[in-house]
Design a protein around this motif. Structure first.
Motif, PDB file in Angstrom:
ATOM      1  N   PRO A  96     -22.137 -74.631  53.768  1.00 13.49           N
ATOM      2  CA  PRO A  96     -23.539 -76.659  53.973  1.00 13.49           C
ATOM      3  C   PRO A  96     -24.029 -75.017  53.276  1.00 13.49           C
ATOM      4  CG  PRO A  96     -22.032 -76.151  55.788  1.00 13.49           C
ATOM      5  CD  PRO A  96     -21.941 -75.040  55.038  1.00 13.49           C
ATOM      6  N   HIS A  97     -24.791 -75.151  54.056  1.00 15.90           N
ATOM      7  CA  HIS A  97     -26.320 -73.450  53.499  1.00 15.90           C
ATOM      8  C   HIS A  97     -26.053 -73.195  52.566  1.00 15.90           C
ATOM      9  CE1 HIS A  97     -27.390 -73.768  57.935  1.00 15.90           C
ATOM     10  NE2 HIS A  97     -26.443 -73.849  57.853  1.00 15.90           N
ATOM     11  N   LEU A  98     -24.889 -72.263  51.529  1.00 16.33           N
ATOM     12  CA  LEU A  98     -25.295 -72.141  50.200  1.00 16.33           C
ATOM     13  C   LEU A  98     -25.360 -73.510  49.303  1.00 16.33           C
ATOM     14  CD1 LEU A  98     -22.357 -69.903  50.898  1.00 16.33           C
ATOM     15  CD2 LEU A  98     -24.587 -69.340  50.518  1.00 16.33           C
ATOM     16  N   GLY A  99     -24.880 -74.069  49.488  1.00 12.65           N
ATOM     17  CA  GLY A  99     -24.919 -75.367  49.090  1.00 12.65           C
ATOM     18  C   GLY A  99     -25.695 -76.246  48.947  1.00 12.65           C
ATOM     19  N   GLU A 100     -26.541 -75.658  49.660  1.00 15.63           N
ATOM     20  CA  GLU A 100     -28.286 -76.448  49.899  1.00 15.63           C
ATOM     21  C   GLU A 100     -28.671 -75.711  48.696  1.00 15.63           C
ATOM     22  OE1 GLU A 100     -29.416 -76.810  53.541  1.00 15.63           O
ATOM     23  OE2 GLU A 100     -28.718 -78.557  54.420  1.00 15.63           O
ATOM     24  N   LEU A 101     -28.696 -74.226  49.125  1.00 16.82           N
ATOM     25  CA  LEU A 101     -29.023 -73.614  48.031  1.00 16.82           C
ATOM     26  C   LEU A 101     -28.671 -73.585  46.339  1.00 16.82           C
ATOM     27  CD1 LEU A 101     -29.050 -70.171  50.236  1.00 16.82           C
ATOM     28  CD2 LEU A 101     -30.738 -70.891  49.515  1.00 16.82           C
ATOM     29  N   VAL A 102     -27.891 -74.148  46.056  1.00 18.19           N
ATOM     30  CA  VAL A 102     -27.114 -74.324  44.864  1.00 18.19           C
ATOM     31  C   VAL A 102     -28.498 -75.151  43.894  1.00 18.19           C
ATOM     32  CG1 VAL A 102     -25.218 -75.080  43.489  1.00 18.19           C
ATOM     33  CG2 VAL A 102     -25.046 -73.250  45.324  1.00 18.19           C
ATOM     34  N   ASP A 103     -28.370 -76.694  45.206  1.00 16.69           N
ATOM     35  CA  ASP A 103     -28.676 -77.486  44.804  1.00 16.69           C
ATOM     36  C   ASP A 103     -30.542 -77.364  44.438  1.00 16.69           C
ATOM     37  OD1 ASP A 103     -26.732 -78.962  45.353  1.00 16.69           O
ATOM     38  OD2 ASP A 103     -27.358 -79.957  47.329  1.00 16.69           O
ATOM     39  N   ALA A 104     -30.852 -76.744  45.813  1.00 19.39           N
ATOM     40  CA  ALA A 104     -32.223 -76.195  44.984  1.00 19.39           C
ATOM     41  C   ALA A 104     -32.620 -75.339  44.321  1.00 19.39           C
ATOM     42  CB  ALA A 104     -32.731 -75.730  46.411  1.00 19.39           C
ATOM     43  N   THR A 105     -31.868 -74.337  43.711  1.00 19.81           N
ATOM     44  CA  THR A 105     -31.853 -73.076  42.656  1.00 19.81           C
ATOM     45  C   THR A 105     -31.965 -73.170  41.212  1.00 19.81           C
ATOM     46  OG1 THR A 105     -30.339 -71.861  43.391  1.00 19.81           O
ATOM     47  CG2 THR A 105     -32.242 -71.897  44.895  1.00 19.81           C
ATOM     48  N   GLY A 106     -30.563 -74.426  41.836  1.00 17.18           N
ATOM     49  CA  GLY A 106     -29.279 -74.604  40.223  1.00 17.18           C
ATOM     50  C   GLY A 106     -28.162 -72.941  40.174  1.00 17.18           C
ATOM     51  N   GLU A 107     -28.291 -71.943  40.798  1.00 13.96           N
ATOM     52  CA  GLU A 107     -27.507 -70.707  40.477  1.00 13.96           C
ATOM     53  C   GLU A 107     -26.578 -70.731  42.074  1.00 13.96           C
ATOM     54  OE1 GLU A 107     -27.709 -70.210  38.327  1.00 13.96           O
ATOM     55  OE2 GLU A 107     -30.208 -71.024  37.101  1.00 13.96           O
ATOM     56  N   THR A 108     -25.761 -70.035  41.582  1.00 14.42           N
ATOM     57  CA  THR A 108     -24.762 -69.976  42.758  1.00 14.42           C
ATOM     58  C   THR A 108     -25.404 -68.879  43.531  1.00 14.42           C
ATOM     59  OG1 THR A 108     -23.299 -69.371  40.590  1.00 14.42           O
ATOM     60  CG2 THR A 108     -23.073 -68.208  43.142  1.00 14.42           C
ATOM     61  N   ALA A 109     -24.934 -69.423  45.029  1.00 16.67           N
ATOM     62  CA  ALA A 109     -25.523 -69.113  46.143  1.00 16.67           C
ATOM     63  C   ALA A 109     -23.691 -67.904  46.739  1.00 16.67           C
ATOM     64  CB  ALA A 109     -25.695 -69.837  46.871  1.00 16.67           C
ATOM     65  N   ASN A 110     -24.141 -67.200  47.887  1.00 15.46           N
ATOM     66  CA  ASN A 110     -22.925 -65.860  48.415  1.00 15.46           C
ATOM     67  C   ASN A 110     -23.131 -65.326  49.754  1.00 15.46           C
ATOM     68  OD1 ASN A 110     -21.709 -65.052  45.412  1.00 15.46           O
ATOM     69  ND2 ASN A 110     -23.815 -64.882  45.143  1.00 15.46           N
ATOM     70  N   LEU A 111     -22.459 -65.146  50.191  1.00 15.40           N
ATOM     71  CA  LEU A 111     -22.757 -65.286  51.857  1.00 15.40           C
ATOM     72  C   LEU A 111     -22.613 -63.251  51.705  1.00 15.40           C
ATOM     73  CD1 LEU A 111     -23.333 -64.770  54.412  1.00 15.40           C
ATOM     74  CD2 LEU A 111     -21.371 -66.083  54.852  1.00 15.40           C
ATOM     75  N   ALA A 112     -22.833 -62.776  52.075  1.00 17.22           N
ATOM     76  CA  ALA A 112     -21.727 -61.565  52.678  1.00 17.22           C
ATOM     77  C   ALA A 112     -21.870 -60.466  53.441  1.00 17.22           C
ATOM     78  CB  ALA A 112     -22.687 -60.048  51.484  1.00 17.22           C
ATOM     79  N   MET A 113     -21.305 -59.644  53.675  1.00 20.24           N
ATOM     80  CA  MET A 113     -21.290 -58.555  55.344  1.00 20.24           C
ATOM     81  C   MET A 113     -20.889 -57.370  54.720  1.00 20.24           C
ATOM     82  SD  MET A 113     -18.409 -60.183  58.131  1.00 20.24           S
ATOM     83  CE  MET A 113     -17.281 -59.291  57.078  1.00 20.24           C
ATOM     84  N   LEU A 114     -22.014 -56.452  55.681  1.00 26.58           N
ATOM     85  CA  LEU A 114     -21.797 -55.032  55.750  1.00 26.58           C
ATOM     86  C   LEU A 114     -20.474 -54.374  55.851  1.00 26.58           C
ATOM     87  CD1 LEU A 114     -23.551 -52.228  54.789  1.00 26.58           C
ATOM     88  CD2 LEU A 114     -23.521 -52.342  57.312  1.00 26.58           C
ATOM     89  N   ASP A 115     -19.919 -54.235  55.486  1.00 26.82           N
ATOM     90  CA  ASP A 115     -17.811 -53.063  55.189  1.00 26.82           C
ATOM     91  C   ASP A 115     -17.775 -51.753  55.510  1.00 26.82           C
ATOM     92  OD1 ASP A 115     -15.145 -53.134  56.030  1.00 26.82           O
ATOM     93  OD2 ASP A 115     -14.638 -54.043  53.856  1.00 26.82           O
ATOM     94  N   GLY A 116     -18.233 -51.135  56.276  1.00 22.63           N
ATOM     95  CA  GLY A 116     -18.783 -49.936  56.179  1.00 22.63           C
ATOM     96  C   GLY A 116     -18.858 -49.879  55.104  1.00 22.63           C
ATOM     97  N   ASP A 117     -19.019 -48.782  54.254  1.00 23.55           N
ATOM     98  CA  ASP A 117     -20.201 -48.129  52.954  1.00 23.55           C
ATOM     99  C   ASP A 117     -19.806 -49.307  51.939  1.00 23.55           C
ATOM    100  OD1 ASP A 117     -17.902 -47.398  51.980  1.00 23.55           O
ATOM    101  OD2 ASP A 117     -17.395 -45.650  52.309  1.00 23.55           O
ATOM    102  N   ARG A 118     -19.651 -50.516  51.846  1.00 24.05           N
ATOM    103  CA  ARG A 118     -19.140 -51.208  50.979  1.00 24.05           C
ATOM    104  C   ARG A 118     -20.094 -53.053  51.470  1.00 24.05           C
ATOM    105  NH1 ARG A 118     -17.831 -47.303  48.187  1.00 24.05           N
ATOM    106  NH2 ARG A 118     -16.430 -46.949  47.089  1.00 24.05           N
ATOM    107  N   VAL A 119     -20.247 -53.755  50.840  1.00 25.43           N
ATOM    108  CA  VAL A 119     -20.817 -54.909  51.485  1.00 25.43           C
ATOM    109  C   VAL A 119     -19.716 -55.863  50.321  1.00 25.43           C
ATOM    110  CG1 VAL A 119     -22.014 -55.681  49.395  1.00 25.43           C
ATOM    111  CG2 VAL A 119     -22.481 -56.627  51.508  1.00 25.43           C
ATOM    112  N   VAL A 120     -19.089 -56.961  51.003  1.00 23.89           N
ATOM    113  CA  VAL A 120     -18.207 -58.060  51.256  1.00 23.89           C
ATOM    114  C   VAL A 120     -18.977 -59.071  50.920  1.00 23.89           C
ATOM    115  CG1 VAL A 120     -17.392 -57.952  53.404  1.00 23.89           C
ATOM    116  CG2 VAL A 120     -15.730 -58.230  50.755  1.00 23.89           C
ATOM    117  N   TYR A 121     -18.092 -59.858  50.087  1.00 27.86           N
ATOM    118  CA  TYR A 121     -19.376 -61.114  50.063  1.00 27.86           C
ATOM    119  C   TYR A 121     -16.899 -62.605  50.353  1.00 27.86           C
ATOM    120  CZ  TYR A 121     -21.979 -60.330  45.735  1.00 27.86           C
ATOM    121  OH  TYR A 121     -22.580 -59.599  45.312  1.00 27.86           O
ATOM    122  N   VAL A 122     -17.608 -62.838  51.351  1.00 27.66           N
ATOM    123  CA  VAL A 122     -16.862 -63.541  52.527  1.00 27.66           C
ATOM    124  C   VAL A 122     -17.634 -65.140  51.778  1.00 27.66           C
ATOM    125  CG1 VAL A 122     -17.495 -62.564  54.415  1.00 27.66           C
ATOM    126  CG2 VAL A 122     -19.325 -64.027  53.639  1.00 27.66           C
ATOM    127  N   ALA A 123     -18.339 -65.527  51.471  1.00 31.56           N
ATOM    128  CA  ALA A 123     -18.080 -67.178  50.920  1.00 31.56           C
ATOM    129  C   ALA A 123     -19.156 -67.142  49.887  1.00 31.56           C
ATOM    130  CB  ALA A 123     -19.084 -68.015  51.979  1.00 31.56           C
TER     131      ALA A 123
END
Length: 268
Positions: A96-123
């Protein structure tokens, strides 16, 4: 640290001390790259070796830790299932928060999480433009060339951040990618001070990404908005940062409240 008298003894904050210590050992194993000797755990944790033996035996029996032929220990496969479930739940909370960001900015919104020595996109919630940024959920990327990666690095102790950069490597993705650990380390204090990070064509030419950490949440996560440079000009960055920070604060608050409700339900 003195050994507790039994596995059910309470910690000083009312928690179960043996449970707290078991989680501590798992976290230390993860910080050491997932493979460690019991003697190293004793040094890092300050716990007696007898306590560590008892806790690790339990973790091995439950599948959360495995013993190698070298007699060193690694994180076990049962943690993978927990991590996958946690990522799916986190993504559900975030959409829902990502959807609000898309509505506000018009661009793709992402959630990512630290995963060891990388970052992984989770939503992700994609932009509605026909030409839009797309990153596959579950994709693991390097920290040094992504907005979310740099936002998370800036929250870590300097020694830990440098270790992750060196261990993960810093390959050149575009002519603008920073590939020197010293140069990246020099940039992190400014990122931490300003509260956001930019990927300015460093992961993919012509793409700009603005990212902020989710402060106070249960995991090391970051939110980002990404799009073509022409639709995400530098003058729009301050406004996007404000929208991202508001979304990050709301998400962190919801996750804390949900955790508090879960704990209250278990104790009732």
């Amino acid at each position: 640290m003195a050994e507790i008298s039994g596995p059910g003894s309470n910690g000083s904050d009312g928690g179960v001390q043996s449970l707290e210590r078991a989680f501590l050992l798992l976290e230390l194993m993860a910080e050491d790259g997932g493979e460690v000797a019991l003697s190293r755990l004793a040094v890092d944790s300050g716990l007696p070796l007898s306590t560590i033996h008892r806790l690790v035996r339990t973790l091995v029996a439950r599948g959360y830790v495995r013993q190698l032929p070298s007699r060193r220990y690694v994180l076990g496969p049962r943690l993978i299932h927990l991590g996958e479930s946690s990522s799916r739940t986190l993504g559900t909370w975030a959409r829902p928060h990502l959807g609000e960001l898309v509505d506000a900015t018009g661009e793709t919104a992402n959630l990512a999480m630290l995963d060891g020595d990388r970052v992984v996109y989770v939503a992700q919630v994609p932009s509605r433009h026909s030409m839009r940024m797309f990153t596959e959920v579950g994709r693991r990327v390097h920290l040094h060339c992504t907005g979310v990666g740099k936002a998370l690095l800036a929250q870590l102790p300097a020694a830990t951040a440098r270790e992750l950069l060196v261990r993960g490597g810093m390959p050149r993705r575009t002519p603008l990618t920073v590939t020197d650990p010293d140069e990246m380390m020099a940039r992190l204090p400014q990122i931490a001070a300003q509260g956001y990070a930019l990927d300015d064509g460093e992961q993919e030419t012509g793409v700009r990404c603005v990212a902020v950490p989710v402060l106070g949440g249960p995991l090391m996560t970051a939110l980002s908005v990404s799009g073509p440079e022409g639709r995400v000009p530098m003058e729009s960055v301050p406004g996007i940062v404000g929208q991202l920070q508001a979304a990050a604060a709301a998400l962190a608050a919801e996750l804390r409240e949900d955790g508090a409700r879960a704990l209250s339900g278990r104790s009732s």
